[in-house]
Design a protein around this motif. Structure first.
Motif, mmCIF file in Angstrom:
data_model
loop_
_atom_site.group_PDB
_atom_site.id
_atom_site.type_symbol
_atom_site.label_atom_id
_atom_site.label_comp_id
_atom_site.label_asym_id
_atom_site.label_seq_id
_atom_site.Cartn_x
_atom_site.Cartn_y
_atom_site.Cartn_z
ATOM 1 N N THR A 29 0.838 -1.196 0.000
ATOM 2 C CA THR A 29 0.000 0.000 0.000
ATOM 3 C C THR A 29 0.873 1.246 0.000
ATOM 4 O O THR A 29 1.930 1.281 0.611
ATOM 5 N N SER A 31 0.206 5.743 -0.180
ATOM 6 C CA SER A 31 -0.793 6.788 -0.167
ATOM 7 C C SER A 31 -0.116 8.111 -0.478
ATOM 8 O O SER A 31 1.009 8.349 -0.055
ATOM 9 N N THR A 33 -1.143 12.477 -1.604
ATOM 10 C CA THR A 33 -2.127 13.518 -1.869
ATOM 11 C C THR A 33 -1.578 14.384 -2.985
ATOM 12 O O THR A 33 -0.436 14.832 -2.918
ATOM 13 N N ASN A 39 -6.741 12.330 -2.602
ATOM 14 C CA ASN A 39 -5.889 11.315 -1.992
ATOM 15 C C ASN A 39 -5.886 10.098 -2.907
ATOM 16 O O ASN A 39 -6.944 9.657 -3.349
ATOM 17 N N CYS A 41 -4.821 6.219 -2.917
ATOM 18 C CA CYS A 41 -4.406 5.060 -2.129
ATOM 19 C C CYS A 41 -4.134 3.934 -3.132
ATOM 20 O O CYS A 41 -5.061 3.433 -3.767
ATOM 21 N N ALA A 58 -5.603 0.802 5.412
ATOM 22 C CA ALA A 58 -5.068 1.724 4.401
ATOM 23 C C ALA A 58 -6.189 2.545 3.777
ATOM 24 O O ALA A 58 -6.044 3.760 3.569
ATOM 25 N N SER A 62 -6.765 6.658 4.307
ATOM 26 C CA SER A 62 -6.787 7.552 3.149
ATOM 27 C C SER A 62 -8.066 8.376 3.115
ATOM 28 O O SER A 62 -8.039 9.591 2.906
ATOM 29 N N THR A 69 -11.018 10.630 -2.607
ATOM 30 C CA THR A 69 -10.053 9.538 -2.544
ATOM 31 C C THR A 69 -10.213 8.646 -3.763
ATOM 32 O O THR A 69 -11.327 8.249 -4.109
#
Length: 137
Positions: A29, A31, A33, A39, A41, A58, A62, A69
């Motif tokens: 994973t 992440s 921005t 965001n 992920c 995760a 996020s 997201t």
């Protein structure tokens, strides 16, 4: 009927397929921005009963940042039923926070969602389109 040496003969058309799976499935994973408060992920590897808790954490982390997201699951190689609960938890959390949640999945992800009748419950799109990346880049 057993043979002379006590073995049950197999029919010629009988085939046995052995599938080797790693003893410890891997879940990756990341992440990030990006500039417009979206965001991303990114999830890769296998999502099964062993990795689903980390997958859900995760996703919730996020979504918890706020804003939109994008869940990029294009690198997922196995998506078991345990992953569905994590996706539903993330969708519900995003709804409670009034955040947009979009999903881009590999074939195994989108196929499972289709088979269980949940594909229409998620905004499934190509992450490159969501992030405004021109085709071919």
């Amino acid at each position: 009927m057993l043979t002379a040496n006590g073995v049950l003969p197999m029919r010629p058309e009988t085939q046995v397929m052995v599938m080797n799976r790693p003893t410890n499935p891997v879940l990756m994973t990341t992440s990030a921005t990006i500039a417009d408060h979206t965001n991303v992920c990114t999830i890769g590897g296998e999502i099964d009963a062993l990795t689903a808790p980390a997958f859900q954490k995760a996703l919730l982390d996020s979504v918890g940042i706020g804003g939109s997201t994008v869940i990029d699951m294009t690198a997922v190689t196995f998506f078991g039923i345990a992953g569905i609960g994590a996706l539903i938890a993330a969708r519900d959390f995003a709804d409670r926070r009034h955040c947009a949640l979009c999903l881009d999945g590999s074939y195994c992800v989108t196929r499972v969602l289709e088979v269980v009748g949940l594909a229409s419950e998620f905004d499934v799109r190509r992450s490159s389109v969501l992030l405004g990346i021109p085709p071919g880049e």
